[in-house]
Design an enzyme around this catalytic site. Structure first.
Site, PDB file in Angstrom:
ATOM      1  N   ASP A 140      -6.976   1.070   0.318  1.00 25.13           N
ATOM      2  CA  ASP A 140      -5.786   0.525   0.502  1.00 25.13           C
ATOM      3  C   ASP A 140      -5.397  -0.668  -0.380  1.00 25.13           C
ATOM      4  OD1 ASP A 140      -5.232   2.492   2.655  1.00 25.13           O
ATOM      5  OD2 ASP A 140      -5.718   1.124   4.195  1.00 25.13           O
TER       6      ASP A 140
ATOM      7  N   GLU B  95      -4.316   0.483  -3.848  1.00 23.62           N
ATOM      8  CA  GLU B  95      -3.028   0.743  -3.804  1.00 23.62           C
ATOM      9  C   GLU B  95      -2.134  -0.376  -3.758  1.00 23.62           C
ATOM     10  OE1 GLU B  95      -3.442   5.394  -1.937  1.00 23.62           O
ATOM     11  OE2 GLU B  95      -2.838   3.438  -0.694  1.00 23.62           O
TER      12      GLU B  95
ATOM     13  N   ASP C  70       0.704   3.960  -3.194  1.00 26.07           N
ATOM     14  CA  ASP C  70       0.361   5.032  -2.948  1.00 26.07           C
ATOM     15  C   ASP C  70       1.313   6.283  -3.955  1.00 26.07           C
ATOM     16  OD1 ASP C  70      -1.249   7.543  -1.465  1.00 26.07           O
ATOM     17  OD2 ASP C  70       1.132   7.972  -1.175  1.00 26.07           O
TER      18      ASP C  70
ATOM     19  N   GLU D   8       0.985  -1.223   0.038  1.00 31.40           N
ATOM     20  CA  GLU D   8      -0.107   0.027  -0.046  1.00 31.40           C
ATOM     21  C   GLU D   8       0.745   1.270  -0.004  1.00 31.40           C
ATOM     22  OE1 GLU D   8      -2.243   2.440   3.349  1.00 31.40           O
ATOM     23  OE2 GLU D   8      -2.047   0.470   3.581  1.00 31.40           O
TER      24      GLU D   8
END
Length: 227
Positions: A114, A117, A45, A41
């Site tokens: 999450d 990502e 991002d 995650e």
């Protein structure tokens, strides 16, 4: 060994993994043990922010930095990523611990965002940035084309505040109802109250700010429905 269900899901997202264990890790929430998806995650991002920034830079050659930044924020915010997850039926694939399963974690925006990502990071690690770009940008195409060029929609709190100020009404009051979870998986519920309109909505998110945005969005929806 990857399950047939997860194997079918690779077709849905448009990418077949050379190393299926990366996909399994991306789908495993920390409540289900290790290896979980938090590190992926973190990487995802940054990858998704780069891909969206690059796409906006190319599509909006006359937009200034502020417009590009607001547009990127709109596209990669928690609710936008969660919407992509729902479109891809990602929640059905998540590997959750008993507590999260019981509380409906597969439907929660923060967990879904999450996971998106994490999947993006898994694709990046399994292949390369060019492949990741080819696979991932189509997930955002509808949202990308819906943004007014150079004038992305303001966030819900700003829109609600401007709507009230235009009518010379009091600003909304946001109050924390509860927060739960450990430092890595915080969950907030916030209320938004419009005194003169006797309207109260609630919102949820992985931070108080996101929960307030969600509550403001629900308030705007209510105001629109009452027009």
């Amino acid at each position: 060994m990857i399950s047939s269900k997860a194997s079918d899901y690779q077709q849905r997202i448009g990418y077949v993994f050379t190393d299926p264990s990366l996909l399994l890790q991306a789908l495993r929430h920390r409540s289900a043990g290790t290896p979980h998806n938090e590190r992926l995650e973190f990487l995802g991002d940054s990858v998704v922010n780069l891909l969206i920034a690059e796409a906006l830079f190319q599509r909006w050659p006359r937009a200034d930095e502020g417009a590009l930044t607001r547009a990127r924020s709109e596209l990669v915010r928690e609710t936008s990523l969660a919407s992509i997850a729902r479109t891809m039926q990602l929640g059905e694939q998540l590997i959750l611990g008993p507590g999260e399963l019981k509380s409906g974690g597969h439907r929660r925006d923060s967990i879904l965002a999450d996971a998106v990502e994490a999947v993006i990071a898994a694709i990046y690690l399994d292949a390369d940035l060019a492949t990741c770009r080819t696979v991932v940008l189509p997930w955002f195409e509808t949202a990308l084309t819906a943004l007014p060029v150079g004038k992305p929609e303001k966030d819900p709190k700003t829109r609600l505040q401007e709507w009230l100020q235009a009518r010379q009404w009091s600003l909304p009051v946001y109050e924390l109802i509860f927060e739960s979870g450990d430092p890595h998986t915080k969950h907030f519920r916030v209320s938004c109250t419009l005194g003169e309109l006797k309207l109260r909505t609630e919102g949820e998110g992985s931070s108080r700010r996101l929960a307030e945005q969600d509550a403001a969005s629900h308030a705007i929806d209510q105001l629109d429905s009452n027009k």
